[in-house]
Design a protein around this motif. Structure first.
Motif, PDB file in Angstrom:
ATOM      1  N   LYS A 165      -4.213  17.181   4.398  1.00  0.00           N
ATOM      2  CA  LYS A 165      -4.380  16.304   5.553  1.00  0.00           C
ATOM      3  C   LYS A 165      -4.930  17.172   6.678  1.00  0.00           C
ATOM      4  CE  LYS A 165      -1.120  15.351   8.375  1.00  0.00           C
ATOM      5  NZ  LYS A 165       0.170  14.885   8.935  1.00  0.00           N
ATOM      6  N   ARG A 184      -7.834  13.090   9.428  1.00  0.00           N
ATOM      7  CA  ARG A 184      -7.030  12.279  10.360  1.00  0.00           C
ATOM      8  C   ARG A 184      -7.525  12.484  11.787  1.00  0.00           C
ATOM      9  NH1 ARG A 184      -0.789  12.951  12.218  1.00  0.00           N
ATOM     10  NH2 ARG A 184      -1.668  14.950  12.868  1.00  0.00           N
ATOM     11  N   SER A 217       1.907  11.434   1.058  1.00  0.00           N
ATOM     12  CA  SER A 217       0.477  11.441   1.332  1.00  0.00           C
ATOM     13  C   SER A 217      -0.424  11.648   0.131  1.00  0.00           C
ATOM     14  CB  SER A 217       0.165  12.516   2.381  1.00  0.00           C
ATOM     15  OG  SER A 217       0.706  12.147   3.622  1.00  0.00           O
TER      16      SER A 217
END
Length: 355
Positions: free
Chosen positions: A118, A163, A313
């Motif tokens: 991420k 993100r 995730s």
């Protein structure tokens, strides 16, 4: 080293977070690092391995190898992750980072060890990126590191989730950012920021005051992964930056003792009792925006299975939730502008909250 029938899967999510370092090269605007009460340090490798061993015996099959710092600041991070993959090849590893240290020379071992990335990336120009991230991280270096990694064949690199958190300083770059990263990354997510259990406050995102939305458990004490700090303390939540929800210390007791301990039970009892009990408690939970239904906070997800309350995730687990959707409990007084100025005509994501 597979668990036996006598070994309960005591980690309900099957995931454990281990903070390998508190050092970070960024100084992001929403991060309460200035309020952090302890010195910056790395977790000892021997202790890291001991925690991993205990986690596996209690059902850990996904390791979130990230904490309050950027994990790649740890000079022994590679050794840590290689131990996990060599000893427990069925454990999947998830890592969050800005990517400023993901130099191409590291991509081979990174791709062997890490299953899911991420990437926190909150600007699409050097000026805006510096305004949001601060510190020593550099826009062009990060862009080059990530673009080079994403040029690898999909099966030869981690799954990459980009993100973007929306702030007044970067909201004008939402479309440009999405157009650049969505064709390259495996997923993109665009969010309004959370408030770190009350540690981060900005008036424009304080949408719950005066609303009729009911508080309730975020689900983390029951379904989320416990957070093992670099000093051995165990917290219920990764938002607990200043250790207000500590339920044990693995340098003094075992992970099984913590999972079955009285302090964790106390927090679970508060959350099980509902919103009023949380709001009247002496925990940081009462000031946290995660106890409300924040469906509007996820502005865009390229993977339709992602949700506000997603538990983990890794892409194959995107549909897992920490709690059920809330129904009939009031509305949040927020409207979201939807623009349609992307070249292909696809409606753009919401831009910002407005009255």
């Amino acid at each position: 080293m597979n668990p036996t029938s006598e070994t309960p899967a005591a980690l309900p999510s099957g995931t454990l977070t281990i903070e390998n370092t508190t050092w970070c090269g960024a100084h992001c605007v929403m991060c309460p690092r200035d309020e952090y009460g302890d010195k910056w340090q790395h977790m000892d490798n021997a202790f890291f391995k001991e925690v991993v061993d205990q986690g596996y015996r209690l059902g850990m099959r996904s390791l979130d190898a990230t904490g309050f710092g950027d994990p790649f600041m740890d000079p022994k991070y590679r050794e840590k992750l290689e131990y996990v993959k060599a000893t427990y090849p069925d454990v999947k590893i998830y890592v969050g980072t800005t990517g400023h240290l993901l130099y191409p020379k590291h991509h081979d071992w990174i791709s062997r060890c890490i299953d899911t990335f991420k990437i926190s990336n909150y600007g699409h120009s050097a000026e805006v990126y510096k305004t949001i991230h601060g510190g020593t991280v550099e826009f062009e270096r990060v862009k080059e590191n990530l673009t080079t990694l994403l040029e690898r064949p999909r099966e030869e690199r981690p799954w990459v989730i980009m993100r973007f958190l929306v702030f007044p300083e970067n909201e004008h770059q939402i479309d440009e950012w999405r157009q650049y990263w969505e064709p390259k990354a495996d997923e993109v997510l665009i969010w309004l920021p959370h408030n770190y259990g009350g540690g981060f406050h900005r008036d424009e995102f304080d949408e719950f005051k005066g609303s009729k939305m009911e508080a309730r458990s975020c689900g983390r004490p029951f379904q989320a992964n416990l957070f093992v700090r670099e000093n051995g303390e165990v917290s219920v939540c990764c938002f607990d930056f200043n250790r207000k929800l500590v339920v044990g210390n693995l340098k003094q007791e075992t992970l099984r003792d913590v999972v079955q301990g009285e302090r964790l039970k106390e927090i679970r009892d508060i959350h099980a009792a509902g919103g009023e009990a949380i709001l009247n408690s002496n925990t940081i939970c009462k000031d946290c925006d995660q106890i409300y239904q924040r469906d509007h906070a996820l502005l865009y997800a390229s993977n339709p299975e992602r949700g506000v309350d997603s538990r983990v995730s890794h892409p194959e687990q995107a549909a897992a939730r920490m709690r059920e959707p809330q129904r009939g409990s009031g509305t949040i007084p927020v409207k979201l502008i939807v623009r349609s100025n992307i070249a292909d005509g696809t409606p753009s994501l919401p831009n910002k909250p407005v009255p």
